[in-house]
Design a protein around this motif. Structure first.
Motif, mmCIF file in Angstrom:
data_model
loop_
_atom_site.group_PDB
_atom_site.id
_atom_site.type_symbol
_atom_site.label_atom_id
_atom_site.label_comp_id
_atom_site.label_asym_id
_atom_site.label_seq_id
_atom_site.Cartn_x
_atom_site.Cartn_y
_atom_site.Cartn_z
ATOM 1 N N ARG A 1 -110.553 35.833 -23.880
ATOM 2 C CA ARG A 1 -109.626 34.872 -23.823
ATOM 3 C C ARG A 1 -108.209 35.653 -23.430
ATOM 4 O O ARG A 1 -107.467 36.488 -23.960
ATOM 5 C CB ARG A 1 -109.608 34.131 -25.051
ATOM 6 N N ASP B 1 -102.289 30.834 -11.579
ATOM 7 C CA ASP B 1 -103.236 29.941 -12.633
ATOM 8 C C ASP B 1 -104.598 29.722 -11.969
ATOM 9 O O ASP B 1 -105.633 29.960 -12.679
ATOM 10 C CB ASP B 1 -102.750 28.310 -12.724
ATOM 11 N N ARG B 2 -104.858 29.429 -10.526
ATOM 12 C CA ARG B 2 -105.958 29.304 -9.923
ATOM 13 C C ARG B 2 -106.713 30.847 -10.003
ATOM 14 O O ARG B 2 -107.968 30.871 -10.084
ATOM 15 C CB ARG B 2 -106.101 28.820 -8.631
ATOM 16 N N ASP C 1 -107.940 31.669 -13.415
ATOM 17 C CA ASP C 1 -109.181 30.664 -13.754
ATOM 18 C C ASP C 1 -110.459 31.350 -13.372
ATOM 19 O O ASP C 1 -111.548 30.991 -13.986
ATOM 20 C CB ASP C 1 -108.788 29.299 -13.316
ATOM 21 N N ARG D 1 -100.760 28.469 -20.528
ATOM 22 C CA ARG D 1 -101.950 28.371 -20.092
ATOM 23 C C ARG D 1 -103.227 29.406 -20.685
ATOM 24 O O ARG D 1 -102.645 30.507 -21.158
ATOM 25 C CB ARG D 1 -102.329 28.711 -18.665
ATOM 26 N N ARG D 2 -104.237 28.777 -21.022
ATOM 27 C CA ARG D 2 -105.333 29.593 -21.813
ATOM 28 C C ARG D 2 -106.554 29.605 -20.722
ATOM 29 O O ARG D 2 -106.845 28.993 -20.073
ATOM 30 C CB ARG D 2 -105.885 28.897 -22.747
ATOM 31 N N TYR D 3 -107.070 31.037 -20.496
ATOM 32 C CA TYR D 3 -108.055 31.183 -19.391
ATOM 33 C C TYR D 3 -109.213 31.818 -20.305
ATOM 34 O O TYR D 3 -109.165 32.778 -21.349
ATOM 35 C CB TYR D 3 -107.806 32.215 -18.595
#
Length: 408
Positions: free
Chosen positions: A18, A7-8, A11, A29-31
């Motif tokens: 997207r 996730d990190r 990000d 999760r969306r980035y």
């Protein structure tokens, strides 16, 4: 733990477009800011987050091949647009460290003595000949085509490539030509048949050598075209012309000087060489670990600075340099579409995993040419600066009258 680490990482990586990612535990999760490509990925294997953090390029490709990473709508175009556009930004954190380590290791990874080169070539080029018939043109040109007109078919663009290169070689009937990396023989046969020269082509692929030799016999050109199953470094003697198309990418950075020394030594004093290769429009780097493992072991796309330095050491004169930009992206688009249209036949030759691997390879390469700093270089080299005409007009003589008529 690994979900949080991934996730990190994402990000910080997704700064354009997207990405919507569904983790193995069902969390989504969306980035990214949302402008540009919009891609949805589902991870089906609990081990994938760890693998993606530790070796992202390798894990992405393997996940797609294995079916444990799925794309909404199987949207490879959107996926690679997102990845290549974001990868173009300067790397940070673990990705920056990984790139530095891969660059430092490349002298070991790309060491290609003759025995290792032979094994590397067999990995890719000794696959079933029927596979290449599924997506290449009839002449089996497995390098960048030249789309002089955007509406050209793949066959027309590959023929245009061959004749453009022939023009740069400044051929005369009876000349002796050395082709380094002859593929399935198409270029050598064209040069002999259309330009009246004699050609020695070398390859390390048993399959290519067999087919090229058979083609020369069928065309009645065995007296003018000879193919040898040999390493280019083993050839002796001198030639009026040397041509090498799509082979320099397999030489390896540690051997660049050796390669151009061979070019110099094999050229007659007034000889000319034409080197056609994929290149980096940026500084030296490292090959994708997925490409190295599954597609081209030992391969490396050179930076212009690396090629120029080796040419200087070999004391060769650069008489012309041409840069092709989106031609290879279009070539790869044609190859992918043909392969996809023949997916059932490809599946019968190999299996689903191989088909996913091949589609991933073709699309990854296409989008690298579209969105990243990758192109094609054509280096014309000589031992004397007056070995070729002093202007480039000779390349376009056939087109000049037509252009003049159109302007009137």
């Amino acid at each position: 733990m690994w979900n949080k680490a991934l996730d990190r990482m994402l990000d910080g990586f997704i700064v354009t477009g997207r990405l919507t990612l569904t983790y193995p535990d069902g969390a989504t999760r969306r980035y990214g800011p949302g402008q540009g490509a919009d891609v949805q990925i589902t991870l089906c294997d609990p081990a994938l987050p760890r693998r993606l953090v530790r070796a992202p390029e390798l894990a992405l490709g393997e996940g797609y091949m294995d079916g444990t990473l799925t794309l909404e709508g199987d949207d490879l175009d959107g996926f690679f647009t997102l990845v290549t556009q974001n990868a173009a930004h300067p790397p940070v954190g673990l990705r920056a460290l990984d790139m530095r380590l891969r660059t430092w290791r490349r002298w070991f990874d790309q060491a290609n003595p003759a025995h290792r080169s032979r094994a590397n070539v067999a990995h890719h080029y000794d696959l079933s000949g029927a596979l290449y018939d599924l997506f290449l043109d009839a002449d089996r040109q497995y390098s960048c085509a030249y789309f002089r007109d955007p509406g050209m078919t793949l066959e027309q663009a590959q023929a245009a490539k061959k004749h453009h290169i022939a023009a740069k070689l400044c051929l005369s009937p009876g000349m002796e030509v050395f082709e380094i990396g002859c593929g399935w023989g198409g270029m050598a046969l064209t040069l002999a048949q259309d330009y009246g020269v004699k050609v020695l082509g070398v390859t390390l692929s048993v399959e290519q050598h067999k087919i090229a030799t058979e083609r020369a016999a069928r065309a009645g050109l065995s007296d003018r075209v000879r193919f040898a199953l040999a390493d280019y470094r083993s050839i002796r003697g001198q030639f009026d012309r040397i041509v090498s198309i799509g082979m320099f990418e397999h030489v390896g950075a540690p051997h660049f000087t050796e390669y151009f020394d061979q070019i110099r030594d094999r050229l007659t004093p007034d000889g000319v060489a034409l080197i056609h290769t994929i290149g980096r429009a940026g500084p030296p780097g490292a090959t994708s670990p997925w490409i190295t493992k599954y597609i081209f072991p030992g391969g490396y796309v050179p930076a212009l600075s690396e090629m120029a330095a080796a040419v200087e050491v070999a004391k060769l004169y650069p008489t012309d340099l041409e840069v092709w930009r989106l031609h290879y992206a279009e070539t790869l688009r044609h190859w992918h579409d043909r392969f996809a249209a023949n997916a059932d036949r490809a599946r019968a030759l190999y299996d689903d995993r191989f088909c996913r691997m091949w589609r991933y390879y073709l699309k990854a390469c296409e989008h690298t040419f579209r969105h990243n700093h990758q192109c094609v270089f054509q280096f014309q080299l000589a031992r004397r600066q007056d070995a070729v005409p002093l202007t480039r007009d000779y390349l376009y003589r056939d087109a000049a009258p037509e252009a003049l008529r159109a302007a009137q």
